[in-house]
Design a protein around this motif. Structure first.
Motif, short mmCIF file in Angstrom:
data_model
loop_
_atom_site.label_atom_id
_atom_site.label_comp_id
_atom_site.label_asym_id
_atom_site.label_seq_id
_atom_site.Cartn_x
_atom_site.Cartn_y
_atom_site.Cartn_z
N GLU A 1 52.68 85.75 -47.84
CA GLU A 1 52.93 85.44 -46.68
C GLU A 1 54.48 84.67 -45.88
OE1 GLU A 1 48.40 84.04 -46.16
OE2 GLU A 1 49.73 82.36 -46.33
N LYS A 2 55.58 83.56 -47.31
CA LYS A 2 56.86 84.03 -46.87
C LYS A 2 57.31 84.87 -46.68
CE LYS A 2 56.63 79.09 -49.52
NZ LYS A 2 56.63 78.80 -50.88
N GLN A 3 56.58 86.11 -47.63
CA GLN A 3 57.87 86.70 -47.44
C GLN A 3 57.64 87.97 -45.99
OE1 GLN A 3 60.16 88.68 -49.70
NE2 GLN A 3 60.22 90.13 -47.86
N ILE A 4 56.65 87.88 -45.63
CA ILE A 4 55.99 88.03 -44.06
C ILE A 4 57.11 87.15 -43.15
CG2 ILE A 4 54.61 88.37 -42.19
CD1 ILE A 4 52.30 89.13 -44.30
N ILE A 5 57.39 85.31 -43.12
CA ILE A 5 58.27 85.72 -42.70
C ILE A 5 58.96 86.23 -42.94
CG2 ILE A 5 59.34 83.23 -41.84
CD1 ILE A 5 56.50 82.00 -42.82
N TYR B 1 61.82 79.63 -48.16
CA TYR B 1 61.27 78.70 -47.38
C TYR B 1 60.11 77.45 -48.07
CZ TYR B 1 61.94 82.52 -44.63
OH TYR B 1 62.56 83.94 -43.78
N PRO B 2 61.02 77.21 -48.92
CA PRO B 2 60.53 76.00 -49.92
C PRO B 2 59.72 75.45 -49.47
CG PRO B 2 62.76 75.56 -50.19
CD PRO B 2 62.40 76.45 -48.79
N SER B 3 59.72 74.67 -48.16
CA SER B 3 58.97 73.46 -47.68
C SER B 3 57.08 73.72 -47.65
CB SER B 3 59.75 72.77 -47.16
OG SER B 3 59.80 73.89 -45.78
#
Length: 597
Positions: free
Chosen positions: A439-443, A429-431
């Motif tokens: 939080e990116k890890q949760i996604i 999720y680089p963007s």
């Protein structure tokens, strides 16, 4: 008002604690000890409950003061017995079973016979759990009894030893402290009032049960909840006894209803998500066997309410509530289908929390269960792929209806798949510069759970690929996963905004046809393809299932059957009994169009 009169008013307000200080002190210690021993979790800071105990016990002491002296001693004794019995009983249950009082634990106690109770107590008198709790409370009770016995002497001693200035200060301080405690605990009292004015279990569930912060309160809460559920059960039992089926063609021999969990459709590849979270469903859709419906919503964002409305023939845009209909598994069973319920939740167990109890009490009632199901699995599974194997234990008939209820993408997301199933990480999720790595890890965990669920959908369909079978797939509700709102999970008490509706109420809805069903029931298949763009609310699902089965009944409404030519796709789709979804999103689209300009 003169200073002396003000002091008299303060002194009068302090009277309950001056007269009943022994009761106040020991009951306060007992409830504080219970909270420390059980360490219940709550979003409310612990100090609020300690302050609320002061306010509550003040009211009890005030009540004792207005009771005539002769009756007061007996009323006080009863209050002591109730208070100590509650803390000891729940303390033992928590020490032995790691549970606190809730609707299901109280129900199990009520269903226990005297013989079973005596055997239960006899077996645990030999264990350490009960004795540990008694070791805490018995000395407290003994000292309490002595304090009540010698209360007059203690009062005389304190009165003689306490300087007048301290007496005056205490008479002024006590009312101020009590009023402050009432103010600090006002939010919890509002939740209690909300609960006790509830008219049904859905309303009762949405009151914060953490406000019931003592064992005694939890008993009261559970009793009220059980009373509401009992009223609803009696109504539903009566309706289930009067199910009328005129005829049934048994059009499709095997109907499988797969109810998932917490599925945000905007994280699904077949609904346009940029990551490959549903490659199997995409392949099945490309082959033409899976029909993907683009505009489905759920009436609730909490499982317990969804199960009631999705399984009942009553819809949320109609007057009344779910108990004004009947349960669809009972309808198909009455029509000649053998019915199975394969699930990882909703077992009648002391571990059921309020939400799970509310979502299953009507399925676990003995009479309703007999009328709905021929088979239920006995064991949970860690993962949904393992749960599919439970279907093999179901002794199928000529016509079968199977409800398969998995854990889907229910929190915690990283527990819904194994280590070998990891496909996405925070680096995917680089963007998303608005999110932290955490939080990116949760996604990523959520998307991995979605991809794992994709395998479950495929394998469930594979299980019936050689049969005359239709699989209807939908989740109970959606989920926040850092889309329009910087949050994840769900807020059950939040007002439904367009952003919340986008993530939590818009849901995937799909129907898979086996090759044989696709060929033999081309009329149903073609109807599904034509209806793919129509607006649908999942509380109309029972009518679609009756249509697929070919059931003729007064219960069936063709205007609510998505696959029927007379289907009404302009009905109001009501969220949480209050919000018109289509009106809400129309306004949202207009606003966003204006913002872009």
């Amino acid at each position: 008002m003169k200073p002396y009169n003000i002091y008299k008013a303060f002194r009068c307000l302090a009277t309950p604690l001056r007269k009943e200080y022994v009761f106040f002190v020991f009951m306060y210690i007992a409830f504080v000890a219970a909270r420390i021993l059980e360490s219940p979790t709550s979003h409310t800071p612990t100090y609020v409950f300690y302050l609320e105990n002061i306010a509550d016990l003040y009211l009890v002491c005030a009540l004792l003061c207005v009771i005539p002296q002769k009756a007061r001693r007996w009323i006080r004794a009863i209050m002591y017995i109730v208070g100590y019995t509650a803390v000891i009983a729940e303390g033992f249950v928590h020490e032995r079973f790691h549970l606190m009082f809730g609707p299901i634990t109280i129900q199990l106690v009520m269903e226990t016979t005297p013989g079973e109770t005596s055997e239960f107590l006899a077996s645990y008198l030999k264990g350490w759990a009960l004795w540990k709790i008694l070791l805490v409370y018995v000395p407290m009770i003994a000292v309490n009894a002595m304090a009540e016995t010698f209360k007059k002497r203690i009062t005389a001693f304190l009165s003689g030893a306490m300087p007048e200035v301290l007496k005056t200060a205490s008479n002024i301080a006590i009312p101020i402290i009590v009023v402050a405690c009432f103010i600090c605990s006002g939010g919890e009292k509002i939740q209690m009032i909300k609960f006790f004015t509830s008219h049904d279990t859905d309303e009762a569930e949405h009151a914060d049960n953490h406000a019931f912060h003592t064992p005694f309160y939890r008993i009261v809460f559970s009793t009220k909840f059980l009373s509401l559920s009992s009223q609803e059960l009696e109504r539903m039992r009566e309706n289930m006894r009067n199910i009328k089926i005129d005829s049934c063609k048994h059009t499709v021999k095997n109907i499988i209803l797969y109810i998932g969990e917490s599925y945000n459709k905007h994280h699904s590849q077949v609904y346009g998500y940029e990551l490959e979270t549903t490659p199997n469903q995409k392949a099945m859709a490309d082959e033409g066997n899976l029909i993907v419906f683009k505009d489905a919503v759920t009436p609730w964002n909490v499982t317990s309410n969804v199960f009631k409305d999705v399984l009942s023939t009553h819809s949320t845009d109609q007057k009344g509530s779910w108990i004004d209909g009947v349960l669809i598994p009972g309808v198909l069973k009455k029509a000649g289908y053998k019915v199975a319920f394969i699930t990882s939740q909703f077992y009648k167990s002391p571990n059921l929390g309020v939400v799970d109890f509310n979502g299953s009490f009507f399925l676990n009632d003995k009479e309703i269960e007999r009328k709905c199901f021929d088979y239920r699995n006995k064991y949970r599974k860690a993962y949904d792929l393992q749960l599919i194997k439970e279907i093999n234990k179901f002794p199928c008939g000529d016509y079968n209806f199977i409800i398969f209820h998995g854990m889907g993408q229910h929190q915690e997301y990283n527990k819904r798949f194994g280590k070998s199933d990891v496909r996405f990480t925070a680096g995917n999720y680089p963007s998303r510069h608005d999110l932290t790595v955490y939080e990116k890890q949760i996604i990523a965990d959520y998307d991995n759970a979605t991809r794992y669920n994709d395998r479950v959908v495929k394998q469930l369909c594979e299980r019936f690929k050689n049969d005359d079978a239709v699989v209807v797939y939908l989740p109970d509700h959606g989920e926040e996963v850092f889309d329009r709102i910087h949050s994840y999970g769900r807020d059950h008490n939040a007002y439904v905004s367009a952003d919340i509706a986008f993530s939590e109420f818009e849901v995937p809805f799909e129907i898979w046809f086996s090759p044989r069903a696709k060929k033999e029931h081309s009329d149903i298949y073609n109807a599904a393809r034509k209806a793919a763009d129509k607006a649908f609310s999942t509380d109309d699902l029972p009518h679609l299932l009756m249509g697929i089965a070919g059931i003729s009944s007064p219960l069936y409404d063709a205007r609510r059957d998505l696959l029927n030519p007379t289907f009404n796709d302009s009905r109001k789709r009501i969220l949480k009994r209050s919000v018109d979804y289509d009106s809400l999103m129309t306004v949202d689209r207009k606003l966003r169009k204006t913002w872009r300009k």
